[in-house]
Motif scaffolding. Structure first.
Motif, PDB file in Angstrom:
ATOM      1  N   ARG A 185       0.847  -1.200   0.000  1.00 22.20           N
ATOM      2  CA  ARG A 185       0.000   0.000   0.000  1.00 22.20           C
ATOM      3  C   ARG A 185       0.876   1.241   0.000  1.00 22.20           C
ATOM      4  O   ARG A 185       2.008   1.221   0.474  1.00 22.20           O
ATOM      5  N   GLN A 187       0.694   5.878   0.122  1.00 19.21           N
ATOM      6  CA  GLN A 187      -0.120   7.052   0.433  1.00 19.21           C
ATOM      7  C   GLN A 187       0.318   8.225  -0.427  1.00 19.21           C
ATOM      8  O   GLN A 187       1.488   8.366  -0.784  1.00 19.21           O
ATOM      9  N   LEU A 189       0.711  12.213  -0.617  1.00 21.33           N
ATOM     10  CA  LEU A 189       0.918  13.314   0.319  1.00 21.33           C
ATOM     11  C   LEU A 189       1.189  14.608  -0.437  1.00 21.33           C
ATOM     12  O   LEU A 189       1.867  14.614  -1.463  1.00 21.33           O
ATOM     13  N   LEU A 198      -2.428  14.265   3.933  1.00 23.65           N
ATOM     14  CA  LEU A 198      -2.721  12.977   3.318  1.00 23.65           C
ATOM     15  C   LEU A 198      -3.907  13.135   2.372  1.00 23.65           C
ATOM     16  O   LEU A 198      -5.007  13.505   2.787  1.00 23.65           O
ATOM     17  N   ALA A 200      -4.728  10.577  -0.175  1.00 22.47           N
ATOM     18  CA  ALA A 200      -5.365   9.295  -0.501  1.00 22.47           C
ATOM     19  C   ALA A 200      -4.429   8.151  -0.131  1.00 22.47           C
ATOM     20  O   ALA A 200      -3.224   8.346   0.057  1.00 22.47           O
ATOM     21  N   GLU A 201      -5.008   6.942  -0.018  1.00 18.12           N
ATOM     22  CA  GLU A 201      -4.232   5.717   0.118  1.00 18.12           C
ATOM     23  C   GLU A 201      -4.473   4.868  -1.120  1.00 18.12           C
ATOM     24  O   GLU A 201      -5.592   4.806  -1.626  1.00 18.12           O
ATOM     25  N   GLU A 203      -4.240   1.184  -3.205  1.00 14.81           N
ATOM     26  CA  GLU A 203      -4.248  -0.267  -3.064  1.00 14.81           C
ATOM     27  C   GLU A 203      -3.669  -0.897  -4.329  1.00 14.81           C
ATOM     28  O   GLU A 203      -3.539  -0.234  -5.366  1.00 14.81           O
ATOM     29  N   VAL A 223       4.241  10.339  -3.472  1.00 17.22           N
ATOM     30  CA  VAL A 223       3.678   9.013  -3.198  1.00 17.22           C
ATOM     31  C   VAL A 223       4.729   8.207  -2.442  1.00 17.22           C
ATOM     32  O   VAL A 223       5.849   8.017  -2.929  1.00 17.22           O
ATOM     33  N   ILE A 226       3.597   2.682   2.275  1.00 16.78           N
ATOM     34  CA  ILE A 226       3.241   2.486   3.676  1.00 16.78           C
ATOM     35  C   ILE A 226       3.822   1.173   4.180  1.00 16.78           C
ATOM     36  O   ILE A 226       4.198   1.043   5.348  1.00 16.78           O
TER      37      ILE A 226
END
Length: 366
Positions: A185, A187, A189, A198, A200-201, A203, A223, A226
């Motif tokens: 994963r 994130q 920033l 933040l 979005a996260e 997948e 980006v 995580i």
């Protein structure tokens, strides 16, 4: 049945059951209800590309040889359409509701799905992770990419191991590639004061970094991984050749009237000064660099017509909108391709123009 149907209401119909969830979601806005009163007759003919599905009530189907059979909604037989190849007529035995489906569009989606399945089967035989590819190809932008391009794209991807806390993209850097998240994963920033916000996260299956390629601007966010994972890198030239080019649809000014008559909306992706000097009737101002942020105000069930001076920005806007699940077209050649008379006729409104509201309304700004 005035509202677009949910895919769950379509997935049992034959051959719609052969489509992916994303394709069903795309097709549902092109399906129209049809009411038949008791005794009313619906003519079927081989010249029509329309398929009809019985959703409520019962009908009497009379074929070209005079043979009759009763069809009742909710039965296994009603899951199949009354297709153009079935010459004859349908007589409503009671008040009925039918669905009409564009047979040519359905055939296009089925053909693409079959071709894609062939690609996935071959890749899985070659040892590729078919589950990850399925997630990746659910992105709306791939619905218009030829399977041959997808196969070529996958052969040009470069896999990179990405441990936790590694920055794959840094805000402000130039863009020479985009990435697909294969595992782990990440994130997104953005700098905010002395810290970071933040946004979005991400997948597995997510595509990121393409905006800098489309807009030819520095990266607008960072980006960072995580957790440990891997990404696939696609160079800018390959991205433009294999993904952007086939996804961007365009229309001539002669074709615009039909789309507007079907509810399409103009999007002006130029700068504000250009917009205020003249814009298309009821055009929303959506400058390219703010488009992704403003798409939450757009209606995903409505087609959008994008324009700019050269056609370059509008083509990029169409790509971004398509990736987010919208139907969009660019004005072919941009405003520069129009004659002086056509340009003046198109950009006749002046001033601050129109605003989109979060409930889907479009209203005149003050």
């Amino acid at each position: 049945m005035n509202k677009p149907l949910h895919p769950d209401q379509l997935r049992n119909l034959v051959p719609l059951d052969g489509l992916s969830p994303r394709q069903l979601w795309e097709l549902r806005v092109q399906i129209a209800p049809l009411a038949l009163a008791a005794g009313q007759i619906l003519q079927l003919g081989s010249t029509s590309a329309t398929r009809h599905y019985l959703m409520s009530g019962s009908v009497l189907f009379i074929d070209s040889d005079g043979q009759q059979r009763r069809l009742v909604a909710g039965t296994p037989a009603a899951l199949h359409s009354l297709s153009p190849s079935q010459l004859g007529e349908v007589r409503a035995l009671e008040d009925c509701q039918l669905l009409t489906v564009d047979g040519m569009e359905l055939e296009r989606l089925l053909s693409w799905r079959q071709a894609l399945q062939d690609v996935l089967l071959q890749l899985s035989m070659d040892g590729e992770d078919s589950e990850w590819l399925e997630r990746l190809l659910e992105n709306p932008l791939f619905a218009q990419v030829p399977p041959a391009n997808i196969r070529s794209m996958l052969s040009r991807l470069v896999e990179i191991e990405a441990p936790a806390e590694r920055a794959l993209i840094r805000e402000g850097d130039g863009g020479d590639c985009c990435y697909f998240l294969k595992s782990g994963r990440a994130q997104v920033l953005k700098a905010a004061g002395s810290g970071e916000q933040l946004l979005a996260e991400l997948e597995p299956g997510a595509c990121f970094g393409e905006e800098a390629l489309l807009e030819e601007r520095p990266r607008n966010a960072s980006v960072v991984m995580i957790e440990d994972g891997s990404v696939l890198r696609l160079a800018r030239a390959d991205f433009l050749e294999l993904l952007k080019a086939p996804v961007v649809g365009d229309v001539s000014l002669d074709d615009v009237a039909d789309l507007l008559g079907c509810g399409a909306q103009w999007l002006d992706v130029r700068l504000l000064d250009d917009y205020e000097q003249g814009h298309a009737m009821q055009a929303l101002h959506m400058p390219l660099h703010l488009l992704r942020l403003k798409t939450r105000l757009l209606n995903p069930q409505r087609p959008y017509l994008c324009y700019c001076e050269s056609g370059k920005r509008s083509a990029n806007a169409v790509f971004l909108l398509t990736q987010l699940g919208f139907t969009a077209y660019a004005l072919r050649g941009g405003l520069d391709a129009l004659s002086a008379e056509d340009r003046a006729a198109l950009l006749w409104e002046r001033g601050s123009g129109y605003l989109a509201r979060s409930d889907g309304r479009v209203e005149r700004s003050l």
